[in-house]
Design a protein around this motif. Sequence first.
Motif, PDB file in Angstrom:
ATOM      1  N   LEU A 216       5.502  18.389   3.231  1.00 63.79           N
ATOM      2  CA  LEU A 216       4.654  17.626   2.321  1.00 63.79           C
ATOM      3  C   LEU A 216       3.627  18.488   1.601  1.00 63.79           C
ATOM      4  N   LYS A 217       3.268  19.643   2.174  1.00 65.71           N
ATOM      5  CA  LYS A 217       2.202  20.471   1.612  1.00 65.71           C
ATOM      6  C   LYS A 217       2.724  21.674   0.834  1.00 65.71           C
ATOM      7  N   SER A 218       4.031  21.849   0.757  1.00 63.79           N
ATOM      8  CA  SER A 218       4.607  23.029   0.123  1.00 63.79           C
ATOM      9  C   SER A 218       4.415  22.994  -1.391  1.00 63.79           C
ATOM     10  N   GLU A 219       4.008  24.112  -1.938  1.00 68.52           N
ATOM     11  CA  GLU A 219       3.862  24.246  -3.386  1.00 68.52           C
ATOM     12  C   GLU A 219       5.222  24.292  -4.083  1.00 68.52           C
ATOM     13  N   LYS A 220       6.272  24.491  -3.334  1.00 69.02           N
ATOM     14  CA  LYS A 220       7.623  24.509  -3.891  1.00 69.02           C
ATOM     15  C   LYS A 220       7.966  23.131  -4.489  1.00 69.02           C
ATOM     16  N   LEU A 221       7.328  22.085  -4.016  1.00 72.69           N
ATOM     17  CA  LEU A 221       7.584  20.731  -4.523  1.00 72.69           C
ATOM     18  C   LEU A 221       7.246  20.606  -6.009  1.00 72.69           C
ATOM     19  N   VAL A 222       6.303  21.413  -6.482  1.00 70.92           N
ATOM     20  CA  VAL A 222       5.911  21.369  -7.891  1.00 70.92           C
ATOM     21  C   VAL A 222       7.105  21.689  -8.783  1.00 70.92           C
ATOM     22  N   GLU A 223       7.972  22.581  -8.333  1.00 73.78           N
ATOM     23  CA  GLU A 223       9.162  22.957  -9.090  1.00 73.78           C
ATOM     24  C   GLU A 223      10.051  21.737  -9.374  1.00 73.78           C
ATOM     25  N   PHE A 224      10.023  20.760  -8.489  1.00 74.73           N
ATOM     26  CA  PHE A 224      10.858  19.561  -8.627  1.00 74.73           C
ATOM     27  C   PHE A 224      10.088  18.381  -9.222  1.00 74.73           C
ATOM     28  N   GLY A 225       8.875  18.648  -9.678  1.00 71.11           N
ATOM     29  CA  GLY A 225       8.081  17.598 -10.292  1.00 71.11           C
ATOM     30  C   GLY A 225       7.371  16.707  -9.296  1.00 71.11           C
ATOM     31  N   LEU A 226       7.228  17.185  -8.063  1.00 71.03           N
ATOM     32  CA  LEU A 226       6.555  16.411  -7.028  1.00 71.03           C
ATOM     33  C   LEU A 226       5.177  17.002  -6.754  1.00 71.03           C
ATOM     34  N   GLN A 227       4.265  16.169  -6.357  1.00 72.96           N
ATOM     35  CA  GLN A 227       2.904  16.591  -6.073  1.00 72.96           C
ATOM     36  C   GLN A 227       2.761  16.876  -4.582  1.00 72.96           C
ATOM     37  N   PRO A 228       2.468  18.129  -4.214  1.00 67.10           N
ATOM     38  CA  PRO A 228       2.252  18.407  -2.792  1.00 67.10           C
ATOM     39  C   PRO A 228       0.917  17.832  -2.343  1.00 67.10           C
ATOM     40  N   ARG A 229       0.823  17.557  -1.056  1.00 68.64           N
ATOM     41  CA  ARG A 229      -0.440  17.074  -0.506  1.00 68.64           C
ATOM     42  C   ARG A 229      -1.361  18.273  -0.323  1.00 68.64           C
ATOM     43  N   ARG A 230      -2.554  18.139  -0.858  1.00 68.45           N
ATOM     44  CA  ARG A 230      -3.529  19.224  -0.778  1.00 68.45           C
ATOM     45  C   ARG A 230      -4.794  18.698  -0.128  1.00 68.45           C
ATOM     46  N   LYS A 231      -5.558  19.634   0.437  1.00 69.10           N
ATOM     47  CA  LYS A 231      -6.834  19.254   1.027  1.00 69.10           C
ATOM     48  C   LYS A 231      -7.762  18.836  -0.095  1.00 69.10           C
ATOM     49  N   PRO A 232      -8.602  17.850   0.160  1.00 69.79           N
ATOM     50  CA  PRO A 232      -9.542  17.455  -0.890  1.00 69.79           C
ATOM     51  C   PRO A 232     -10.527  18.581  -1.173  1.00 69.79           C
ATOM     52  N   GLN A 233     -10.824  18.808  -2.425  1.00 70.80           N
ATOM     53  CA  GLN A 233     -11.731  19.877  -2.842  1.00 70.80           C
ATOM     54  C   GLN A 233     -13.166  19.374  -2.749  1.00 70.80           C
ATOM     55  N   ARG A 234     -14.036  20.178  -2.135  1.00 70.49           N
ATOM     56  CA  ARG A 234     -15.448  19.834  -2.065  1.00 70.49           C
ATOM     57  C   ARG A 234     -16.138  20.394  -3.293  1.00 70.49           C
ATOM     58  N   SER A 235     -17.260  19.783  -3.642  1.00 71.98           N
ATOM     59  CA  SER A 235     -18.009  20.282  -4.786  1.00 71.98           C
ATOM     60  C   SER A 235     -18.609  21.638  -4.422  1.00 71.98           C
ATOM     61  N   LYS A 236     -18.979  22.430  -5.401  1.00 76.40           N
ATOM     62  CA  LYS A 236     -19.480  23.782  -5.175  1.00 76.40           C
ATOM     63  C   LYS A 236     -20.866  23.770  -4.531  1.00 76.40           C
ATOM     64  N   GLU A 237     -21.630  22.701  -4.689  1.00 76.77           N
ATOM     65  CA  GLU A 237     -22.950  22.620  -4.092  1.00 76.77           C
ATOM     66  C   GLU A 237     -22.803  22.423  -2.588  1.00 76.77           C
ATOM     67  N   ASN A 238     -23.715  23.025  -1.855  1.00 73.00           N
ATOM     68  CA  ASN A 238     -23.697  22.852  -0.404  1.00 73.00           C
ATOM     69  C   ASN A 238     -24.513  21.622  -0.043  1.00 73.00           C
ATOM     70  N   GLY A 239     -23.925  20.727   0.617  1.00 77.23           N
ATOM     71  CA  GLY A 239     -24.628  19.551   1.088  1.00 77.23           C
ATOM     72  C   GLY A 239     -24.518  18.389   0.118  1.00 77.23           C
ATOM     73  N   PRO A 240     -24.998  17.238   0.566  1.00 83.83           N
ATOM     74  CA  PRO A 240     -24.917  16.055  -0.280  1.00 83.83           C
ATOM     75  C   PRO A 240     -25.931  16.099  -1.404  1.00 83.83           C
ATOM     76  N   VAL A 241     -25.695  15.336  -2.425  1.00 81.51           N
ATOM     77  CA  VAL A 241     -26.603  15.256  -3.564  1.00 81.51           C
ATOM     78  C   VAL A 241     -27.821  14.447  -3.129  1.00 81.51           C
ATOM     79  N   PRO A 242     -29.069  14.989  -3.313  1.00 78.82           N
ATOM     80  CA  PRO A 242     -30.262  14.243  -2.866  1.00 78.82           C
ATOM     81  C   PRO A 242     -30.458  12.992  -3.695  1.00 78.82           C
ATOM     82  N   ALA A 243     -30.963  11.960  -3.038  1.00 79.79           N
ATOM     83  CA  ALA A 243     -31.233  10.703  -3.733  1.00 79.79           C
ATOM     84  C   ALA A 243     -32.512  10.858  -4.537  1.00 79.79           C
ATOM     85  N   PRO A 244     -32.621  10.176  -5.675  1.00 83.75           N
ATOM     86  CA  PRO A 244     -33.848  10.286  -6.473  1.00 83.75           C
ATOM     87  C   PRO A 244     -35.007   9.654  -5.716  1.00 83.75           C
ATOM     88  N   PRO A 245     -36.230  10.208  -5.909  1.00 83.38           N
ATOM     89  CA  PRO A 245     -37.385   9.656  -5.186  1.00 83.38           C
ATOM     90  C   PRO A 245     -37.636   8.217  -5.622  1.00 83.38           C
TER      91      PRO A 245
END
Length: 132
Positions: A89-118
């Motif tokens: 399910l995770k192989s990039e070879k699936l792209v060759e056949f037009g299938l989407q491999p399962r990938r880990k969700p990408q985290r945002s570049k910022e470390n930690g959660p976005v602070p709530a406004p005061p």
Amino acid sequence: MAKTSFADVMTEADGLLVKVQANAADLGYLEANRNLLAAAFEGAKEASVRQAASRAQCQQATRDLEGFLAELKEQVTRMRNGLRHQYGLKSEKLVEFGLQPRRKPQRSKENGPVPAPPPTPAPASSNKVNEP
């Protein structure tokens, strides 16, 4: 009122042919026209039969096409499942056949959660009572 349906025209023509044939002795001068009418009548009957047969063939072709498309969709699904089974399910070879491999969700570049406004302070009440 003019008769325009196929059945009405055919009934009228058939009636005329029978009546003219019955009175052939008196209507000899119409024999050429009666032959043309008979030929057109037979041609219309044959064309109607061909039309009905063509309609039936068209409907059958539509049913056949629907059946093949359903089978095609099933086989495509089976093929995709086979590819996922073969490569994983995770192989990039699936792209060759037009299938989407399962990938880990990408985290945002910022470390930690976005602070709530005061929180904003509540507006002061303008209904102050005058104190003496």
